[in-house]
Design a protein around this motif. Sequence first.
Motif, PDB file in Angstrom:
ATOM      1  N   ASN A  53       0.852  -1.183   0.000  1.00  0.00           N
ATOM      2  CA  ASN A  53       0.000   0.000   0.000  1.00  0.00           C
ATOM      3  C   ASN A  53       0.891   1.237   0.000  1.00  0.00           C
ATOM      4  OD1 ASN A  53      -1.829   2.031   0.352  1.00  0.00           O
ATOM      5  ND2 ASN A  53      -2.887   1.101   2.074  1.00  0.00           N
ATOM      6  N   HIS A  55      -0.246   4.283  -0.618  1.00  0.00           N
ATOM      7  CA  HIS A  55      -1.067   5.475  -0.385  1.00  0.00           C
ATOM      8  C   HIS A  55      -0.867   5.946   1.043  1.00  0.00           C
ATOM      9  CE1 HIS A  55      -4.368   8.281  -0.789  1.00  0.00           C
ATOM     10  NE2 HIS A  55      -4.585   7.868  -2.022  1.00  0.00           N
ATOM     11  N   PRO A 120      -1.934   1.661   5.109  1.00  0.00           N
ATOM     12  CA  PRO A 120      -0.748   2.367   4.627  1.00  0.00           C
ATOM     13  C   PRO A 120       0.512   1.853   5.304  1.00  0.00           C
ATOM     14  CG  PRO A 120      -2.526   3.929   5.006  1.00  0.00           C
ATOM     15  CD  PRO A 120      -3.004   2.602   5.538  1.00  0.00           C
TER      16      PRO A 120
END
Length: 233
Positions: A53, A55, A120
């Motif tokens: 991830n 992001h 995240p």
Amino acid sequence: MPFVPHARRLGALAALSAASVLGLATAASAHVTANPKTAEQGSYTKVAFRVPNEHGNASTTKLVIHLPVEHPLASVSVRPLPGWTAKVEKSKLPEPMKAHGGELTEAVTTITWTGGKIEPGQFQEFDVSMGPLPADTDQMMFKADQTYSNGEVVKWEEAPADGAAEPEHPAPSLRLLPKGDAQTAGLTANVKPTAEAAPDDGTARLLGGIGIAAGVIGIGVGGYGLTRARSRS
């Protein structure tokens, strides 16, 4: 006295180099990838689709893997993953193909995982057993769609070009080597899940370590310059 600014420049340069190396390591490990990178033509293998991830403030909530219809696979099975639900979809083939002494008219073309979350800074691996792998190509590409909790969808579907820089969103790929190639020893369906750090993780950690070491050296050089300057004054 001129040694001080020179030392500071060296320290700044070393710190900048460290940041650059760390940035490269992060970028190199941020793609959706197929692991291991190679397998033997005609064999059965387990592929772990590694999904990081990248992001900053959204979770990955859905993954779609597209299996190449031009190289259909007779056998595809998904390893259960706690918290995630896998949906396997088949499509009719343009032309029937021979498989297991019979004829294959449809094959798995998409696998969709939903229900879980990759926060995240975390990653997850989605395991798929597949085969027999085609013997008429040296590469299989698995286009991937990564959906985030904010609705953003990142499509990992770009094909690498020979001699060109890596595209921004490369598709996970599996290099197929000739049967019996020594490099593919052990890369069959009975490969154990990657509990240890895989090559990608090791490379990223190595680059990160080099970057940190460069930063420490830069700090040391700058400190030495200041100390030497003060002793002269």
